[in-house]
Motif scaffolding. Structure first.
Motif, PDB file in Angstrom:
ATOM      1  N   TYR A  93     -49.550 -30.502 -47.991  1.00 39.75           N
ATOM      2  CA  TYR A  93     -49.896 -30.053 -49.341  1.00 39.75           C
ATOM      3  C   TYR A  93     -48.999 -30.717 -50.387  1.00 39.75           C
ATOM      4  O   TYR A  93     -47.801 -30.897 -50.167  1.00 39.75           O
ATOM      5  N   TYR A  94     -49.618 -31.119 -51.479  1.00 44.33           N
ATOM      6  CA  TYR A  94     -48.879 -31.481 -52.682  1.00 44.33           C
ATOM      7  C   TYR A  94     -48.921 -30.277 -53.605  1.00 44.33           C
ATOM      8  O   TYR A  94     -49.994 -29.853 -54.033  1.00 44.33           O
ATOM      9  N   LYS A  95     -47.782 -29.682 -53.862  1.00 43.38           N
ATOM     10  CA  LYS A  95     -47.697 -28.450 -54.636  1.00 43.38           C
ATOM     11  C   LYS A  95     -48.433 -27.323 -53.889  1.00 43.38           C
ATOM     12  O   LYS A  95     -48.768 -27.438 -52.723  1.00 43.38           O
ATOM     13  N   SER A  96     -48.707 -26.214 -54.581  1.00 45.24           N
ATOM     14  CA  SER A  96     -49.361 -25.069 -53.962  1.00 45.24           C
ATOM     15  C   SER A  96     -49.961 -24.194 -55.051  1.00 45.24           C
ATOM     16  O   SER A  96     -49.706 -24.399 -56.244  1.00 45.24           O
ATOM     17  N   SER A  97     -50.746 -23.184 -54.631  1.00 40.55           N
ATOM     18  CA  SER A  97     -51.322 -22.269 -55.614  1.00 40.55           C
ATOM     19  C   SER A  97     -50.233 -21.468 -56.316  1.00 40.55           C
ATOM     20  O   SER A  97     -50.404 -21.042 -57.464  1.00 40.55           O
ATOM     21  N   ALA A  98     -49.116 -21.241 -55.623  1.00 42.74           N
ATOM     22  CA  ALA A  98     -48.010 -20.511 -56.236  1.00 42.74           C
ATOM     23  C   ALA A  98     -47.154 -21.401 -57.127  1.00 42.74           C
ATOM     24  O   ALA A  98     -46.474 -20.919 -58.034  1.00 42.74           O
ATOM     25  N   ASN A  99     -47.184 -22.710 -56.887  1.00 42.49           N
ATOM     26  CA  ASN A  99     -46.377 -23.650 -57.663  1.00 42.49           C
ATOM     27  C   ASN A  99     -47.191 -24.912 -57.929  1.00 42.49           C
ATOM     28  O   ASN A  99     -46.901 -25.982 -57.404  1.00 42.49           O
ATOM     29  N   PRO A 100     -48.235 -24.827 -58.754  1.00 40.07           N
ATOM     30  CA  PRO A 100     -49.127 -25.970 -58.956  1.00 40.07           C
ATOM     31  C   PRO A 100     -48.576 -26.964 -59.979  1.00 40.07           C
ATOM     32  O   PRO A 100     -47.659 -26.665 -60.734  1.00 40.07           O
ATOM     33  N   ALA A 101     -49.180 -28.157 -59.978  1.00 39.10           N
ATOM     34  CA  ALA A 101     -48.945 -29.113 -61.048  1.00 39.10           C
ATOM     35  C   ALA A 101     -49.789 -28.693 -62.257  1.00 39.10           C
ATOM     36  O   ALA A 101     -50.722 -27.899 -62.138  1.00 39.10           O
ATOM     37  N   GLU A 102     -49.465 -29.247 -63.429  1.00 39.88           N
ATOM     38  CA  GLU A 102     -50.153 -28.843 -64.653  1.00 39.88           C
ATOM     39  C   GLU A 102     -50.725 -30.046 -65.391  1.00 39.88           C
ATOM     40  O   GLU A 102     -50.133 -31.124 -65.407  1.00 39.88           O
TER      41      GLU A 102
END
Length: 818
Positions: free
Chosen positions: A560-569
């Motif tokens: 995974y690149y990032k996650s639902s808890a820590n997404p990119a913006e």
């Protein structure tokens, strides 16, 4: 007198929850015991690692050769007055084993009541692990009712009073609880001896009908489980209800029963061979104040059947003192015929399972089928779940996490157990070191109450421990300022030790729901691949787009690149804007490997500050493509504003195009060669060629990659199209007449299309042959605005233009009018 002695001091009591908790763990045998066990005479014991309860840690194996006993002595005496039950898990080496359970008081005395473990196990001890729940009041009365003598020194397992002889049993997870959800009345395996509550079959009598009970015996030929059942013989009399004894009332000093934690009465019944067709019975429960609750009648059959009666369905049950029950009557309907019936496994239980856990996570990610844990990063996985607390369900004992050990779900291994029931969050850690990488496990979460009732979340299937999972070397998407009107391209570069098979993008707009998009790649499957997809403009809103991505290799390992808890913006706005007289305005791009759409104003391009804007346009809503285009659709489009604004010096426009796989040399939207891309401008009627210089992925100017740049003297809409080869007609102005005197930004200039960026001069002559203006394309742009070389508007009339390009001379006329 005991024939042998075996003493064992249990580990110090481990508080399983906060102060005032409902349970304490006496011993689980998984760590060092506080005192080394000492074997005496005919009983021996040792820690055992073979198939412990939960298939994790250790249990304790006890071998009896010819009668003996052992004690789990506490390091110091414990006050048992607040507890109601003792539970543990047991299995036998062969099945059919049994022994008695007792408590030792602080003065080293033991009560005479020693209930047998099989009195509390349907079907007795087997080779499978089974939970035994024993009411403390069934073991000993005095140590639990007097404050002065309420301290207990140890738990006794007695193999001398009532056991089959040579046997080996395994014990695990000994727990004391202030809850009691299972109460055994009798399984009749010990014949006429009193049951655990100092009670036995009492007086049987009729209810005024004259019916007579002949006798009551214990038999072995007809049993529901265990070794014996109760056989009831009666002779005929007038039809009617007959009370089969005031059960458990005729022995001295019987103990009252607390059934307040139970919700179901269970009993197994079978009709005898001569019994009549009308075969009914019901139950009466009397408390110590003689209040009575009565069940409805049940019809039973010639086959053994276990019946479950909800206690709350008993008439008047809410009015009796369920914590102080004196007796239970079985009332039989005599159908005026001689007959026999059998009963067995008479008990009260709590049969309501807890609610299933929810919201399981692993290392803060939502647990799901097919989850991959990367053992190269860490072998420690933090598992959490939400489940009932003791506040919402006072009978919750623990929540445990289990994996199937590659058994396909036929066998479960305890990962960890959380006995802190004070809140709804339960957690443990899973050390995956030693598990086989690349293999598939199942994982589940189990909530269990004190009666052994369980509720399960899962199983989650396809859980893998991977030696390596896909990683990401690049992730790119527009950021900061982006138009609402066009799809947003996102690209990733995923790599791993295995071939990368697929990739997915997950995004949501502001606080909306997550959406999943499959990402595409034009490259063959390999260990490193470009993937791309566009977030559709439909549904976009000003604010934030959050996203993360995943890549899956050919073994099913997921990174995974990032996650639902820590997404990119991605920040989304309608346009970019700034008030300037000179300088650069850009639409920001998250990808550091390409350029940005921008406008660069040199000093002197404007006399006064202007609010300059760049707005990205949807290529789907543009006017029809020009005839010069090789595509019916633009590659990209932007409006530079304010539309119609003119400049005193040429400004440089840079337009970004999308190329998620730059290795192929083709733009993604149309598939056209990037070298064919040209800038076109909108004149209010059609698209006009402006020209431009392409800086593709191979450009040495990193800040210009994937862009086309050109110069202009005015603002309007600009678009990138793949252009066909041009002829002489393209370069000649379409404006035969211009009206610069009106100064209304309409038809104010003539445009020499396609010459932007060319190093050439356009000469303007009046009809007498006098040169009035030289337009240097590189420095002055490709427009003639009706002015001479000193910046004054020329007189109205006809003027001749002329320029040389590629060895050819081009000329024509332009009329200046008012």
């Amino acid at each position: 007198m005991r024939k042998s002695f075996f003493a064992l001091t249990a580990a110090a009591l481990i508080q399983a929850a906060t102060a005032g908790a409902a349970a304490i763990v006496v011993e689980n045998f998984d760590g060092a015991l506080s005192v080394t066990p000492t074997a005496i005479s005919n009983v021996s014991g040792a820690l055992a690692s073979t198939e412990p309860h939960g298939n994790t840690g250790k249990s304790y194996a006890i071998t009896n050769t010819s009668g003996g006993w052992l004690q789990f002595n506490f390091a110091s005496t414990k006050d048992f007055s607040a507890y109601k039950s003792l539970s543990f898990w047991v299995r036998g080496a062969s099945g059919g084993e049994f022994f008695c359970v007792n408590l030792r008081t602080e003065d080293n005395t033991e009560p005479t009541i020693r209930p047998n473990v099989r009195d509390f196990l349907p079907g007795g001890v087997t080779t499978s692990w089974k939970k035994v729940v024993i009411p403390l009041s069934a073991i000993s009365q005095a140590p639990l009712t007097s404050t002065a003598t309420a301290k207990t020194g140890g738990i006794v397992l007695d193999f001398s009073t009532d056991s089959p002889g040579a046997e080996t049993v395994y014990i695990d997870d000994i727990v004391l609880s202030d809850k009691l959800q299972t109460i055994w009345i009798d399984n009749f395996d010990q014949g006429f001896s009193e049951n655990a509550y100092k009670r036995g079959i009492g007086t049987y009598y009729d209810l005024g009908t004259g019916s007579i009970i002949k006798n009551i015996v214990y038999v072995t030929s007809e049993t529901y489980s265990g070794s014996k059942a109760l056989e009831i013989n009666y002779i005929s009399g007038p039809a009617g209800w007959v009370a089969l004894g005031e059960l458990f009332t005729d022995l001295s000093n019987p103990l009252p029963m607390d059934i307040s934690s139970c919700d179901t009465l269970k009993i197994a019944v079978k009709k005898g061979p001569t019994e009549g067709s009308t075969t009914e019975f019901k139950f009466e429960i009397d408390d110590t104040a003689s209040a009575r609750a009565t069940s409805s009648a049940i019809t039973y059959s010639a086959a053994w059947t276990e019946y479950s009666l909800n206690l709350n369905s008993f008439t008047n049950f809410s009015a009796i003192m369920s914590s102080s029950i004196a007796k239970i009557n079985i009332v039989y309907f005599n159908a005026n015929s001689t007959a026999t019936c059998y009963i067995d496994e008479f008990r009260l239980v709590s049969s309501t399972a807890p609610s299933a856990p929810s919201a399981a996570t692993a290392n803060s990610y939502a647990l799901a089928d097919g989850a991959i844990f990367d053992s190269t990063t860490t072998t420690i996985i933090n598992l959490t779940a939400t489940a009932q607390s003791s506040a919402s369900n006072s009978f919750v004992e623990h929540v445990r996490f289990e994996h199937d050990g590659l058994s396909g779900g036929s066998k479960w291994y305890t990962i960890g157990k959380d006995t802190d029931t004070a809140d709804t969050t339960y957690n443990t850690t899973w050390n995956t070191d030693g598990l086989a990488p690349g293999t598939t496990y199942q994982l589940r979460v189990v909530e269990e109450d004190y009666a052994g009732n369980t509720a399960v979340l899962g199983p989650y299937t396809g859980i893998k421990i991977s030696a390596t999972i896909p990683a990401f070397s690049a992730v790119a998407a527009p950021s900061a300022v982006y138009s609402l009107s066009e799809d947003i391209p996102v690209k990733i570069v995923a790599y791993g030790t295995r071939n990368i098979a697929s990739a997915s993008l997950y995004y949501k707009v502001n606080t909306g729901e997550w959406t999943t998009l499959a990402m595409a790649s034009s490259e063959a499957i390999s260990t490193s691949r470009y993937f791309g997809v566009s977030i559709p403009s439909a549904g976009l809103a000003v604010g934030k787009i959050y996203f993360y991505a995943s890549a899956t290799d050919d073994l099913g390992n997921i990174g995974y690149y990032k996650s639902s808890a820590n997404p990119a913006e991605i920040s989304v706005s309608a346009s970019a804007a700034v008030v300037i007289t000179s300088g650069t305005l850009s639409l920001q791009d998250l990808n550091p490997d390409d350029g940005q759409t921008s406008v660069e104003l040199p000093a002197g391009a404007l006399r006064n500050g202007e609010a300059i804007t760049i707005t990205k346009l949807s290529v789907d809503s543009l006017p029809a493509a020009p005839a010069l285009s090789n595509s019916a659709k633009a590659v990209a489009a932007y409006e530079f504003g304010p539309s119609g604004l003119t400049f005193r010096k040429p400004v440089t426009l840079t337009l970004l195009y999308t190329d998620l796989n730059p290795k192929d040399g083709r733009e993604d939207t149309t598939g056209a060669a990037v070298g064919d891309l040209k800038v076109f401008w909108w004149d209010g009627i059609g698209w006009r060629l402006l020209g431009g210089t392409v800086k593709d992925f191979n450009s040495t100017e990193a800040e210009k990659k994937n862009t086309v740049s050109c110069q202009t003297l005015h603002f309007t809409k600009y678009a990138l199209f793949p252009s066909k080869a041009v002829d002489s007609s393209t370069y000649k102005p379409k404006e035969n007449i211009i009206t610069p005197y009106t100064k209304d930004n309409i038809n104010d200039f003539a445009s020499f299309d396609g010459l932007s960026g060319q190093d050439l001069k356009v000469n303007i002559f009046d009809v007498t042959g006098n040169k009035v203006r030289t337009v240097e394309i590189l420095s002055a742009g490709n427009l003639w605005n009706g002015k001479n070389d000193i910046g004054e508007l020329v007189e109205t009339g006809v003027y001749i233009y002329q320029f040389n390009l590629d060895g050819k001379t081009y000329s024509g006329t332009i009329t200046v009018a008012r």
